[in-house]
Design a protein around this motif. Sequence first.
Motif, PDB file in Angstrom:
ATOM      1  N   ALA A   1      -7.655  -7.011  15.750  1.00 18.28           N
ATOM      2  CA  ALA A   1      -8.503  -5.816  15.733  1.00 18.28           C
ATOM      3  C   ALA A   1      -7.730  -4.599  15.247  1.00 18.28           C
ATOM      4  N   PHE A   2      -6.495  -4.464  15.709  1.00 17.04           N
ATOM      5  CA  PHE A   2      -5.692  -3.308  15.332  1.00 17.04           C
ATOM      6  C   PHE A   2      -5.399  -3.320  13.840  1.00 17.04           C
ATOM      7  N   ALA A   3      -5.074  -4.494  13.294  1.00 15.14           N
ATOM      8  CA  ALA A   3      -4.766  -4.581  11.865  1.00 15.14           C
ATOM      9  C   ALA A   3      -5.982  -4.243  11.020  1.00 15.14           C
ATOM     10  N   LEU A   4      -7.149  -4.668  11.467  1.00 15.93           N
ATOM     11  CA  LEU A   4      -8.368  -4.372  10.727  1.00 15.93           C
ATOM     12  C   LEU A   4      -8.597  -2.866  10.632  1.00 15.93           C
ATOM     13  N   ILE A   5      -8.278  -2.166  11.708  1.00 13.13           N
ATOM     14  CA  ILE A   5      -8.397  -0.704  11.710  1.00 13.13           C
ATOM     15  C   ILE A   5      -7.260  -0.068  10.923  1.00 13.13           C
ATOM     16  N   ALA A   6      -6.055  -0.613  11.108  1.00 11.50           N
ATOM     17  CA  ALA A   6      -4.858   0.010  10.539  1.00 11.50           C
ATOM     18  C   ALA A   6      -4.875   0.060   9.021  1.00 11.50           C
ATOM     19  N   VAL A   7      -5.444  -0.968   8.369  1.00 12.44           N
ATOM     20  CA  VAL A   7      -5.442  -0.962   6.905  1.00 12.44           C
ATOM     21  C   VAL A   7      -6.321   0.149   6.344  1.00 12.44           C
TER      22      VAL A   7
ATOM     23  N   ILE B   1      -4.928  -3.946  -1.380  1.00 12.49           N
ATOM     24  CA  ILE B   1      -5.742  -3.840  -0.174  1.00 12.49           C
ATOM     25  C   ILE B   1      -7.174  -3.511  -0.576  1.00 12.49           C
ATOM     26  N   ALA B   2      -8.094  -4.320  -0.105  1.00  9.08           N
ATOM     27  CA  ALA B   2      -9.509  -4.150  -0.466  1.00  9.08           C
ATOM     28  C   ALA B   2     -10.346  -4.159   0.804  1.00  9.08           C
ATOM     29  N   PRO B   3     -11.483  -3.466   0.798  1.00 13.44           N
ATOM     30  CA  PRO B   3     -12.313  -3.417   2.000  1.00 13.44           C
ATOM     31  C   PRO B   3     -12.946  -4.763   2.318  1.00 13.44           C
ATOM     32  N   GLY B   4     -13.171  -4.992   3.627  1.00 16.04           N
ATOM     33  CA  GLY B   4     -13.858  -6.216   4.022  1.00 16.04           C
ATOM     34  C   GLY B   4     -13.247  -6.838   5.265  1.00 16.04           C
ATOM     35  N   TRP B   5     -14.018  -7.737   5.883  1.00 10.38           N
ATOM     36  CA  TRP B   5     -13.572  -8.413   7.102  1.00 10.38           C
ATOM     37  C   TRP B   5     -12.412  -9.365   6.852  1.00 10.38           C
ATOM     38  N   HIS B   6     -12.174  -9.708   5.605  1.00 10.60           N
ATOM     39  CA  HIS B   6     -11.051 -10.600   5.299  1.00 10.60           C
ATOM     40  C   HIS B   6      -9.715 -10.019   5.739  1.00 10.60           C
TER      41      HIS B   6
ATOM     42  N   LEU C   1      -8.870  -9.120   8.536  1.00 12.63           N
ATOM     43  CA  LEU C   1      -8.443  -9.735   9.792  1.00 12.63           C
ATOM     44  C   LEU C   1      -7.291 -10.697   9.557  1.00 12.63           C
ATOM     45  N   PHE C   2      -7.309 -11.353   8.402  1.00 17.95           N
ATOM     46  CA  PHE C   2      -6.285 -12.346   8.085  1.00 17.95           C
ATOM     47  C   PHE C   2      -5.351 -11.875   6.971  1.00 17.95           C
ATOM     48  N   THR C   3      -5.921 -11.357   5.877  1.00 13.72           N
ATOM     49  CA  THR C   3      -5.087 -11.010   4.726  1.00 13.72           C
ATOM     50  C   THR C   3      -4.159  -9.834   5.000  1.00 13.72           C
ATOM     51  N   ALA C   4      -4.428  -9.060   6.045  1.00 15.71           N
ATOM     52  CA  ALA C   4      -3.530  -7.955   6.383  1.00 15.71           C
ATOM     53  C   ALA C   4      -2.149  -8.435   6.776  1.00 15.71           C
ATOM     54  N   TRP C   5      -2.017  -9.742   7.074  1.00 11.33           N
ATOM     55  CA  TRP C   5      -0.728 -10.290   7.508  1.00 11.33           C
ATOM     56  C   TRP C   5       0.064 -10.885   6.353  1.00 11.33           C
ATOM     57  N   GLU C   6      -0.524 -10.902   5.149  1.00  5.98           N
ATOM     58  CA  GLU C   6       0.183 -11.434   3.981  1.00  5.98           C
ATOM     59  C   GLU C   6       0.990 -10.307   3.341  1.00  5.98           C
TER      60      GLU C   6
ATOM     61  N   VAL D   1       2.706   0.660  16.491  1.00  9.76           N
ATOM     62  CA  VAL D   1       3.281   1.443  15.391  1.00  9.76           C
ATOM     63  C   VAL D   1       3.813   0.512  14.304  1.00  9.76           C
ATOM     64  N   MET D   2       4.549  -0.505  14.706  1.00  5.52           N
ATOM     65  CA  MET D   2       5.105  -1.446  13.736  1.00  5.52           C
ATOM     66  C   MET D   2       4.000  -2.158  12.960  1.00  5.52           C
ATOM     67  N   THR D   3       2.942  -2.541  13.650  1.00  9.49           N
ATOM     68  CA  THR D   3       1.843  -3.233  12.990  1.00  9.49           C
ATOM     69  C   THR D   3       1.134  -2.322  11.991  1.00  9.49           C
ATOM     70  N   LEU D   4       0.923  -1.072  12.375  1.00 10.12           N
ATOM     71  CA  LEU D   4       0.319  -0.094  11.472  1.00 10.12           C
ATOM     72  C   LEU D   4       1.108   0.014  10.176  1.00 10.12           C
ATOM     73  N   LEU D   5       2.415   0.105  10.296  1.00  8.64           N
ATOM     74  CA  LEU D   5       3.265   0.227   9.112  1.00  8.64           C
ATOM     75  C   LEU D   5       3.282  -1.064   8.301  1.00  8.64           C
ATOM     76  N   PHE D   6       3.397  -2.191   8.990  1.00  3.12           N
ATOM     77  CA  PHE D   6       3.521  -3.478   8.307  1.00  3.12           C
ATOM     78  C   PHE D   6       2.299  -3.792   7.457  1.00  3.12           C
ATOM     79  N   VAL D   7       1.095  -3.652   8.017  1.00  3.83           N
ATOM     80  CA  VAL D   7      -0.104  -4.045   7.267  1.00  3.83           C
ATOM     81  C   VAL D   7      -0.380  -3.102   6.110  1.00  3.83           C
ATOM     82  N   ASN D   8       0.259  -1.928   6.107  1.00  6.70           N
ATOM     83  CA  ASN D   8       0.119  -0.988   4.992  1.00  6.70           C
ATOM     84  C   ASN D   8       1.325  -1.024   4.055  1.00  6.70           C
ATOM     85  N   TRP D   9       2.092  -2.093   4.130  1.00  7.69           N
ATOM     86  CA  TRP D   9       3.190  -2.350   3.218  1.00  7.69           C
ATOM     87  C   TRP D   9       4.411  -1.440   3.413  1.00  7.69           C
ATOM     88  N   TYR D  10       4.530  -0.797   4.541  1.00  8.26           N
ATOM     89  CA  TYR D  10       5.737  -0.020   4.812  1.00  8.26           C
ATOM     90  C   TYR D  10       6.829  -0.965   5.294  1.00  8.26           C
TER      91      TYR D  10
END
Length: 424
Positions: free
Chosen positions: A49-55, A88-93, A95-100, A412-421
């Motif tokens: 849930a957090f990653a979906l918001i964070a992106v 990074i593109a909008p969508g429910w995907h 949930l998973f692709t934010a970890w790639e 905090v780490m997850t927010l940065l990670f899913v946004n490629w920081y």
Amino acid sequence: MRTRAAPRAGGAPAAGGEGWRARQGPQSLWEPAFYCLKVFLAVRMALWAFALIAVAVLPHAPPGGFDTRSIGYIPGPVGVPGWPAQAIAPGWHNLFTAWERLDALWFLRIATGGYATTDASAAFFPLYPMAIRVVSFLIGGHPFAASLLISNGAFLAALFVMYQLTRSELSEETARRAVLYAAVFPTALFFFAPYSESLFFLLVLASFWAARRERWAAAGVSAALAALTRNVGAFMVLPLALEALHRTLQSKPRRWRVQGIAWSLAPVAATLGYLWYWKAKSGDWLAPVHKQTAWQRHSGSPVTALTRGTRLAFRYIGTYPGGYHSLDWLIAVLVLAAGVYAVAKFRPSYAVYVWASILVPLSSQFAGRPLIAFSRYALPIFPMYWAFAKWTERSRVRHEVLVAVSAALLGVMTLLFVNWYYVI
């Protein structure tokens, strides 16, 4: 009537394996398994849930990132040879692709295309990408899905093995807290992402679990597989050999654990096998080491890394990029404190594992950020979670503060990670 061996500091028995085994008693596996599953699912769903918001919180940059005059460089997707990064593109995907992200692309490339002598793929050890290839084949050719299944499944299994090992060595309450602390550690996001940390964590725990029961072949094979997962796995030779020697000195009459000492060499043999592969493929035995230069890493003293990391953490307080240095330093301090505690309270084999896992990563340094990735490399140091659990066992306030702070930093780490920081 059988008597138990007197426990030493940290709960490990002073005598050989019989007293330690008797200490465990007949215990159900369902309750520990259910507890580990609850913790895993709670954190996994929260991070989804957090990653979906964070992106959608930070501005997106095109592949490669871009520089702005007002706020500096904004990172963007960065691909690797043979596996391009997706914007990074909008969508429910998400949930998973934010970890790639980041190194995950290297593992996926190796899993699908193999190693190459013309890039830095040699730096990534083979077991995790090989597992991705096998599972991908079994599920119809979906490497990214396979990587998530392996990482998440291995982490859940690792939590269960750690629970069992911890309650044998220490107590049930310590086991429960150690599982929770591992799941909410600030960089625990890498246990859920397509990285090799969770598989390595599981194999190391399995090796110690087997060694403490004098199942030396299982301990050696698990350690060898760990050595094929991450470079620091080769140093499992030290705790396994020490455990065999410790058991020898404890036994009366003296009985040498020849099998234990022999099997302790398995991780070294596995590492040599991987180096031999690169000798045959490229002519360079040390290609996995030499390719680290692709990330501008060089060998150096751990003391130097800690000294420079401390200086940078306090030099840039409140200014960019000081936050990265502060996060690196804060987590490093916690890990080092746990390492000191391990030496004083736990079995020598655990203490040796802790310090090998600390000193080896600190010896490979990036000049601009001396402690970069150390917080991720520290994840599989499971006695660290024991140390945290012992520190909080008589204080509910300490426990709640540790969980709250750790979970906040994980966010905090997850927010940065899913946004490629580059939190790694």
